[in-house]
Design an enzyme around this catalytic site. Structure first.
Site, PDB file in Angstrom:
ATOM      1  N   VAL A 189       0.838  -1.194   0.000  1.00  0.00           N
ATOM      2  CA  VAL A 189       0.000   0.000   0.000  1.00  0.00           C
ATOM      3  C   VAL A 189       0.876   1.249   0.000  1.00  0.00           C
ATOM      4  O   VAL A 189       0.625   2.210  -0.739  1.00  0.00           O
ATOM      5  CB  VAL A 189      -0.961   0.018   1.196  1.00  0.00           C
ATOM      6  CG1 VAL A 189      -1.903   1.220   1.089  1.00  0.00           C
ATOM      7  CG2 VAL A 189      -1.775  -1.264   1.260  1.00  0.00           C
ATOM      8  N   ASP A 190       1.922   1.244   0.825  1.00  0.00           N
ATOM      9  CA  ASP A 190       2.864   2.362   0.819  1.00  0.00           C
ATOM     10  C   ASP A 190       3.495   2.535  -0.553  1.00  0.00           C
ATOM     11  O   ASP A 190       3.638   3.660  -1.058  1.00  0.00           O
ATOM     12  CB  ASP A 190       3.971   2.129   1.854  1.00  0.00           C
ATOM     13  CG  ASP A 190       3.549   2.509   3.261  1.00  0.00           C
ATOM     14  OD1 ASP A 190       2.596   3.284   3.415  1.00  0.00           O
ATOM     15  OD2 ASP A 190       4.191   2.030   4.213  1.00  0.00           O
ATOM     16  N   LEU A 191       3.905   1.431  -1.168  1.00  0.00           N
ATOM     17  CA  LEU A 191       4.588   1.514  -2.458  1.00  0.00           C
ATOM     18  C   LEU A 191       3.641   2.016  -3.552  1.00  0.00           C
ATOM     19  O   LEU A 191       4.004   2.887  -4.355  1.00  0.00           O
ATOM     20  CB  LEU A 191       5.164   0.150  -2.834  1.00  0.00           C
ATOM     21  CG  LEU A 191       6.220  -0.392  -1.863  1.00  0.00           C
ATOM     22  CD1 LEU A 191       6.662  -1.792  -2.283  1.00  0.00           C
ATOM     23  CD2 LEU A 191       7.418   0.535  -1.779  1.00  0.00           C
ATOM     24  N   GLY A 194       3.104   5.678  -3.055  1.00  0.00           N
ATOM     25  CA  GLY A 194       4.214   6.456  -3.585  1.00  0.00           C
ATOM     26  C   GLY A 194       4.139   6.616  -5.090  1.00  0.00           C
ATOM     27  O   GLY A 194       4.423   7.690  -5.635  1.00  0.00           O
TER      28      GLY A 194
END
Length: 403
Positions: A189-191, A194
């Protein structure tokens, strides 16, 4: 492993050369976005807390080692901060906040991932900085966005994978050994956040270039996770049934899963009826490809519990290498289930230069990171700077600031 020498020696013609990014973010989603911009030539100034820095500098083991043998930055920090300059500034002080405002006045982009409203008390929110720099593209990354009943809540990848439905479709099905909702092995999810953020920033920069007008970008991990559900979300919208965990099976395709060999398992990924017929021919059972229970994908999905053991019996006598060679000869997509070390030993990974090797004066050994997957014929990505030591660029950056 190899070093991407071509990117390191390419002329300074990155597509974002001349763009200045002020990076107030930490951990992964924001730094992943700004690393993408840095790889493409943007000057990225990473503002960090004095003496402490980005949280992920301490997220280990493993840690890198300084030339004097002491512990240095965590590998986690290194994965998302290549190409940046590090400046230590305490925004809680008047001097620190003033300096950040000066940097923002010269910047094209600001990226931050503080809680909603968290920067307003320092005069570093979008409203304050855009008043000083109307062309500023200001990207806020939060767990739940700038509005809504959950806007005040902190959001971390793991909890968003759970709340956003990803864990409900990841893991072994109920009734199987080890059945429970599972997170993905990296912070996807973070990736993804980003990547969505960097895409939005590039679009906003195009608008700013044509109009002279900046804007506020509101990116939420929860929104991104919902978007990531892709076909699974649309499966629900169309059918009215919530998808469930299926282990390694695919909800819309069959066969699309691991199959046993004499010395391990490989993935066979059949995407159409023609590939299925080729698979059956390769395994010496061409009639299976014409069987009315399996000839069409919809029937294969409906009858996967019948089909899978038949195919497993046909693949088991083969070694992994011999079966992959056979299937490749027939044009059937397949591949091994590699450990991470094996990924970077793959001939394709070596040819594509998927490992970047850089040096940092304070570290005892060269530092390796994964190369950007972006390949551009006229403006290639560059790897001019390793992930910075904390405060390494204080003097250089601050000396250039206008009084």
């Amino acid at each position: 492993m190899t070093t991407d020498r071509s990117a390191q020696t390419a002329p300074a013609i990155g597509p974002l050369v001349g763009i200045k990014v002020l990076d107030l973010s930490r951990v992964l989603a924001g730094p992943w976005a700004t690393q993408t911009l840095a790889d493409m030539g943007a000057e990225v100034i990473k503002v960090e807390r004095p003496g402490v820095g980005d949280d992920t500098r301490q997220w280990g083991p493993p840690f890198t080692t300084s030339i004097d043998g002491t512990r240095s930055d965590a590998a986690y920090f290194m994965c998302a901060n290549r190409g940046k300059k590090s400046v230590e500034l305490d925004m809680a002080t008047q001097e620190g906040a003033d300096t950040i405002r000066k940097l923002a006045m010269e910047a094209d982009v600001v990226v931050e991932n503080f809680k909603v409203g968290g920067l307003a008390k320092y005069g570093l929110d979008y409203g304050s900085l855009s008043a000083l720099n109307p062309r500023l593209v200001y990207c806020s990354i939060t767990g739940f966005g700038q509005t809504g009943p959950d806007a005040h809540r902190a959001g971390y990848d793991y909890m968003i994978q759970a709340m956003g439905g990803l864990m409900s479709i990841t893991g072994q099905p109920d009734g199987s050994d080890g059945a429970e909702p599972m997170k993905v092995g990296v912070a996807v999810v973070d990736l993804f956040t980003g990547l969505y953020a960097s895409n939005a920033i590039l679009a906003a920069l195009m608008h700013a270039r044509s109009s002279g007008e900046g804007q506020h970008i509101d990116i939420a991990l929860f929104d991104v996770q919902a978007a990531m559900l892709a076909n699974q979300a649309t499966n629900y919208f169309v059918s009215g049934k919530a998808p469930t965990r299926m282990g390694n099976a695919h909800p819309n395709l069959a066969p699309y899963q691991p199959f046993a060999c004499s010395d391990g398992m490989i993935i066979i990924a059949v995407g159409n009826d023609g590939q299925f017929r080729k698979l059956c021919e390769a395994l010496g059972q061409p009639d299976l490809g014409l069987d009315e229970r399996f000839a069409k994908n919809a029937e294969r999905v409906a009858n996967r519990m019948l089909l899978s053991p038949i195919l497993n019996a046909l693949t088991q006598p083969h070694s992994m290498a011999s079966l992959m060679k056979l299937l490749e000869d027939y044009g059937v997509p397949c591949g091994p289930i590699n450990r991470i070390d094996q990924v970077f030993d793959e001939p394709q990974a070596i040819h594509r230069g998927l490992t970047v090797e850089q040096t940092r004066n304070d570290l005892s050994a060269p530092l390796k990171t994964v190369a950007s997957p972006i390949r551009m014929s006229k403006t290639p990505v560059r790897y001019d700077r390793p992930p910075p030591a904390l405060g390494a660029d204080n003097a250089d950056v601050l000396a250039k600031l206008k009084p």
